[in-house]
Design an enzyme around this catalytic site. Structure first.
Site, PDB file in Angstrom:
ATOM      1  N   LYS A 188      -6.569   2.061 -15.299  1.00  0.00           N
ATOM      2  CA  LYS A 188      -7.242   2.817 -14.237  1.00  0.00           C
ATOM      3  C   LYS A 188      -7.093   2.124 -12.877  1.00  0.00           C
ATOM      4  O   LYS A 188      -6.830   0.914 -12.824  1.00  0.00           O
ATOM      5  CB  LYS A 188      -8.706   3.039 -14.596  1.00  0.00           C
ATOM      6  CG  LYS A 188      -9.490   1.775 -14.846  1.00  0.00           C
ATOM      7  CD  LYS A 188     -10.795   2.085 -15.603  1.00  0.00           C
ATOM      8  CE  LYS A 188     -11.677   0.850 -15.652  1.00  0.00           C
ATOM      9  NZ  LYS A 188     -12.827   1.059 -16.552  1.00  0.00           N
ATOM     10  N   TYR A 214     -15.371 -11.376  16.620  1.00  0.00           N
ATOM     11  CA  TYR A 214     -16.404 -10.378  16.931  1.00  0.00           C
ATOM     12  C   TYR A 214     -17.805 -10.972  16.776  1.00  0.00           C
ATOM     13  O   TYR A 214     -18.078 -11.683  15.805  1.00  0.00           O
ATOM     14  CB  TYR A 214     -16.288  -9.181  15.991  1.00  0.00           C
ATOM     15  CG  TYR A 214     -15.163  -8.243  16.359  1.00  0.00           C
ATOM     16  CD1 TYR A 214     -15.146  -7.589  17.586  1.00  0.00           C
ATOM     17  CD2 TYR A 214     -14.125  -8.005  15.460  1.00  0.00           C
ATOM     18  CE1 TYR A 214     -14.114  -6.720  17.913  1.00  0.00           C
ATOM     19  CE2 TYR A 214     -13.098  -7.137  15.781  1.00  0.00           C
ATOM     20  CZ  TYR A 214     -13.097  -6.501  17.020  1.00  0.00           C
ATOM     21  OH  TYR A 214     -12.085  -5.645  17.331  1.00  0.00           O
TER      22      TYR A 214
HETATM   23  C1  PLP Z   1     -12.909  -0.141 -17.318  1.00  0.00           C
HETATM   24  C2  PLP Z   1     -13.196   0.061 -18.766  1.00  0.00           C
HETATM   25  C3  PLP Z   1     -12.672  -0.800 -19.725  1.00  0.00           C
HETATM   26  C4  PLP Z   1     -11.959  -2.079 -19.349  1.00  0.00           C
HETATM   27  O1  PLP Z   1     -12.915  -3.008 -18.929  1.00  0.00           O
HETATM   28  P1  PLP Z   1     -12.544  -4.513 -18.531  1.00  0.00           P
HETATM   29  O2  PLP Z   1     -13.853  -5.154 -18.320  1.00  0.00           O
HETATM   30  O3  PLP Z   1     -11.731  -4.411 -17.287  1.00  0.00           O
HETATM   31  O4  PLP Z   1     -11.769  -5.080 -19.649  1.00  0.00           O
HETATM   32  C5  PLP Z   1     -12.867  -0.498 -21.066  1.00  0.00           C
HETATM   33  N1  PLP Z   1     -13.565   0.599 -21.442  1.00  0.00           N
HETATM   34  C6  PLP Z   1     -14.103   1.440 -20.538  1.00  0.00           C
HETATM   35  C7  PLP Z   1     -14.873   2.617 -21.006  1.00  0.00           C
HETATM   36  C8  PLP Z   1     -13.952   1.193 -19.178  1.00  0.00           C
HETATM   37  O5  PLP Z   1     -14.524   2.025 -18.284  1.00  0.00           O
END
Ligand code: PLP
Length: 376
Positions: free
Chosen positions: A48, A269
């Site tokens: 993702k 800034y």
């Molecule tokens: C993002 C996610 C993962 C992966 O999580 P990590 O902590 O990055 O390993 C696994 N399962 C679900 C449902 C997620 O949303």
């Protein structure tokens, strides 16, 4: 090429403000370490947010070469892009499931939905019934995080799973942990018990509970498939312990300008930094628009030749000012590269200084960097 010969410590000519180097061998090595730790469970790769900002187009094939055949994205469109990259025999799950009215898109693109609520279950069933085909789907149940997945009330309303699962091919029962990065948090055991209780109603369905951190909670949490994302990209799965994973990214910024300032001179800034004596400052071409969080104003670091050069003053949109007084003046010049992420400064260290987590630092790394992929 360059008419002027630059010394070795001056970055290779690049028009970008910084070079983001992504080490695909490190990602593959991290995958193999997770396979070892998962004790026989299938190890999926979570893709993702463009593989947590590292670039799914390059990361996914590197994982395929390391043996990965199961992938997760969050959104349908991410899944559609992934499908073009990974081999046809791999599984592409979409964690958010089908937004209303889009179930047919999943079929068209060979995506497997994670069904999270009764509406998604009904829509997937309706598609299967209409086509007379048992299409694969995962079912997510809420074991205590209250974010995604069928709640106890949803499960009660849907009735006996054997009835509603019959229309499709149920390939995975999954849930997600809220506190896996804190090994002795009572939520971990509590969620596992709830997951086991729910699993009893779904006989013979392969199960998955673990993200990266939960792979390191031991075999009780592995079930049939684990779903690491962060650990693939080098984020420490158990903060406070030595990180067993390899850093997968480094970020080298380019110095735009060097100046000497005197006592009483203000920098940046809000004039929030005022020099207490003669100091040397370098401005680098990375700012908060590139994901270098403004929370690092006056508190983050960079490194030159392994020497810490603190951020002094406010992080701007396109630039940051560094106190480089500790570096010999003769070494400093425009074009020289400065380590923002690398051996002296891992992602998790930057996150800690910014008051956030490595996930946020990685996923915010911007689109203006020159990206170099090594290994793979
Ligand atoms: C993002 C996610 C993962 C992966 O999580 P990590 O902590 O990055 O390993 C696994 N399962 C679900 C449902 C997620 O949303």
């Amino acid at each position: 090429m360059n008419a002027v010969a630059h010394p070795a410590h001056v970055a290779q000519a690049s028009r970008a403000g910084a070079v983001l180097t992504i080490d695909l061998d490190a990602v593959a090595a991290n995958y193999r370490l997770l396979v070892e730790r998962a004790g026989g469970a299938v190890v999926a790769g979570v893709m993702k947010a463009d593989a947590y900002g590292l670039g799914m187009v390059r990361v996914a094939p590197a994982l395929v070469r390391a043996g990965c055949r199961v992938f997760f994205t969050a959104h349908v469109d991410e899944g559609i892009r992934l499908r073009d990259i990974v081999p046809p025999d791999s599984t592409a799950y979409v964690l958010h499931g089908p937004p209303p009215g889009t179930a047919a898109d999943f079929l068209e693109h060979g995506l497997t939905p994670v069904l999270n609520d009764p509406g998604q279950v009904r829509e997937w069933r309706a598609l299967c019934v209409r086509l007379g085909r048992r299409l694969p789907a995962a079912v997510q149940v809420d074991s205590g995080m209250s974010r995604m997945g069928l709640s106890p009330a949803d499960l009660a309303a849907l009735g006996d799973p054997r009835d509603w699962l019959a229309a499709f091919e149920p390939v995975l029962l999954m849930s997600h942990l809220a506190c896996a990065d804190v090994p002795d948090h009572p939520m971990n055991a509590r969620q596992r018990q709830r997951f086991d209780a729910i699993r009893a109603q779904f006989p013979a369905m392969p199960a998955s509970l673990a993200n990266s951190s939960a792979v390191f909670l031991g075999p009780d949490f592995h079930y049939d498939l684990v779903r690491p994302g962060a650990a693939l990209y080098g984020i420490d799965p158990q903060p406070g312990h030595a990180n067993p994973l390899r850093q997968a990214v480094s970020l080298d910024a380019r110095i735009v300008q060097v100046r000497t300032i005197e006592a009483g001179d203000a920098v940046g800034y809000g004039a929030r930094y005022v020099a207490d004596g003669t100091r040397r400052f370098a401005t680098i071409a990375v700012g908060y628009a590139d994901g270098w969080l403004r929370a690092l104003s006056g508190r983050g670091d960079a490194y030159i030749d392994g020497v810490r050069v603190p951020i002094a003053g406010t992080v701007s949109m396109d630039s940051i000012t560094l106190d480089v007084t500790g570096i010999p003046e003769a070494r400093l010049q425009p074009g020289m590269s400065v380590e923002l992420l690398g051996p002296h400064q891992p992602v998790d260290a930057v996150a800690a200084q910014a008051g956030t987590i490595g996930y946020e630092v990685l996923t915010r790394l911007g689109s203006r960097f020159e990206r170099r992929y090594v290994g793979g």
